[in-house]
Motif scaffolding. Structure first.
Motif, PDB file in Angstrom:
ATOM      1  N   VAL A  80       0.878  -1.206   0.016  1.00  0.00           N
ATOM      2  CA  VAL A  80      -0.013   0.179  -0.021  1.00  0.00           C
ATOM      3  C   VAL A  80       1.046   1.424   0.083  1.00  0.00           C
ATOM      4  O   VAL A  80       1.983   1.283   0.536  1.00  0.00           O
ATOM      5  CB  VAL A  80      -0.917   0.074   1.216  1.00  0.00           C
ATOM      6  CG1 VAL A  80      -2.004  -1.012   1.186  1.00  0.00           C
ATOM      7  CG2 VAL A  80      -0.336   0.002   2.549  1.00  0.00           C
ATOM      8  N   VAL A  81       0.404   2.190  -0.870  1.00  0.00           N
ATOM      9  CA  VAL A  81       1.011   3.612  -0.765  1.00  0.00           C
ATOM     10  C   VAL A  81       0.327   4.481   0.313  1.00  0.00           C
ATOM     11  O   VAL A  81      -0.858   4.790  -0.052  1.00  0.00           O
ATOM     12  CB  VAL A  81       1.305   4.334  -1.964  1.00  0.00           C
ATOM     13  CG1 VAL A  81       2.017   5.720  -1.920  1.00  0.00           C
ATOM     14  CG2 VAL A  81       2.192   3.287  -2.808  1.00  0.00           C
ATOM     15  N   ILE A  82       0.743   4.995   1.319  1.00  0.00           N
ATOM     16  CA  ILE A  82      -0.008   5.710   2.370  1.00  0.00           C
ATOM     17  C   ILE A  82       0.847   7.295   2.242  1.00  0.00           C
ATOM     18  O   ILE A  82       1.994   7.477   2.128  1.00  0.00           O
ATOM     19  CB  ILE A  82       0.495   5.203   3.920  1.00  0.00           C
ATOM     20  CG1 ILE A  82       0.095   3.774   3.815  1.00  0.00           C
ATOM     21  CG2 ILE A  82      -0.261   5.842   4.844  1.00  0.00           C
ATOM     22  CD1 ILE A  82       0.858   3.083   4.744  1.00  0.00           C
ATOM     23  N   THR A  83      -0.163   8.328   2.224  1.00  0.00           N
ATOM     24  CA  THR A  83       0.323   9.505   2.240  1.00  0.00           C
ATOM     25  C   THR A  83      -0.488  10.178   3.314  1.00  0.00           C
ATOM     26  O   THR A  83      -1.594  10.344   3.638  1.00  0.00           O
ATOM     27  CB  THR A  83      -0.267  10.461   0.888  1.00  0.00           C
ATOM     28  OG1 THR A  83       0.382   9.433  -0.143  1.00  0.00           O
ATOM     29  CG2 THR A  83       0.060  11.573   0.535  1.00  0.00           C
ATOM     30  N   ASN A  84       0.637  11.147   4.082  1.00  0.00           N
ATOM     31  CA  ASN A  84       0.245  12.049   5.388  1.00  0.00           C
ATOM     32  C   ASN A  84      -0.521  13.040   4.394  1.00  0.00           C
ATOM     33  O   ASN A  84       0.237  13.842   3.748  1.00  0.00           O
ATOM     34  CB  ASN A  84       1.473  12.404   6.146  1.00  0.00           C
ATOM     35  CG  ASN A  84       1.198  13.260   7.212  1.00  0.00           C
ATOM     36  OD1 ASN A  84       0.055  13.980   7.024  1.00  0.00           O
ATOM     37  ND2 ASN A  84       2.064  13.313   7.955  1.00  0.00           N
ATOM     38  N   THR A  85      -1.715  13.495   4.806  1.00  0.00           N
ATOM     39  CA  THR A  85      -2.344  14.579   4.301  1.00  0.00           C
ATOM     40  C   THR A  85      -1.963  16.083   4.487  1.00  0.00           C
ATOM     41  O   THR A  85      -2.006  16.991   3.723  1.00  0.00           O
ATOM     42  CB  THR A  85      -3.846  14.426   4.153  1.00  0.00           C
ATOM     43  OG1 THR A  85      -4.104  14.534   5.427  1.00  0.00           O
ATOM     44  CG2 THR A  85      -4.481  13.257   3.434  1.00  0.00           C
ATOM     45  N   ALA A  86      -1.370  16.120   5.697  1.00  0.00           N
ATOM     46  CA  ALA A  86      -0.660  17.202   6.253  1.00  0.00           C
ATOM     47  C   ALA A  86       0.652  17.746   5.532  1.00  0.00           C
ATOM     48  O   ALA A  86       0.624  18.895   5.289  1.00  0.00           O
ATOM     49  CB  ALA A  86      -0.375  17.253   7.741  1.00  0.00           C
TER      50      ALA A  86
END
Length: 133
Positions: A80-86
């Motif tokens: 999975v590719v996880i992105t911190n939206t902040a």
């Protein structure tokens, strides 16, 4: 024999010319069709324990636990590719565990190795988006 090959060629030529051209799917099209989830990310220490997928990982390994309602053993080993939206930082992690305590169906529990790549442990909980790659 030459006559027979020429006859076969002439017989097959209209069928080959009438066949539709292969459709090439651009990478952008694939990206547009993937499902992106939104949720919260927390982190955990593995402390030498075996995850739900049956493997033991060190804390620095980039792994993720899926919320119980979303977890299945068929997802073990998928990335999975996880992105911190902040801050926009992303990390790729492997599904290796289940998270019965995650706050929502699409929230994830990250190893400290994965969490530290996109945020600071002092923050505790991150808003994220993620998708299977």
């Amino acid at each position: 024999m030459l006559f027979n090959l020429a006859t076969v060629f002439l017989f097959l030529l209209p069928a080959v010319l009438a066949a539709p051209a292969p459709v090439l799917v651009e990478r952008a099209d694939l990206a547009a069709r993937r499902t992106t989830y939104s949720g919260k990310a927390t982190y955990f220490y593995q402390e030498g324990g075996t995850g739900a997928c049956g493997s033991v990982n060190v804390d620095s390994a980039k792994i993720v636990a899926l919320q119980s309602a979303f977890y299945s053993s068929a997802k073990c080993g998928k990335t999975v590719v996880i992105t911190n939206t902040a801050n926009g930082k992303s990390v790729t992690a492997k599904v290796a565990d289940e998270c019965p305590g995650c706050s929502s169906k699409y929230s994830l529990d990250l190893s400290t190795g994965a969490f530290d790549a996109i945020g600071d442990e002092d923050t505790g909980v991150l808003s994220i988006t993620w998708y299977f790659s």
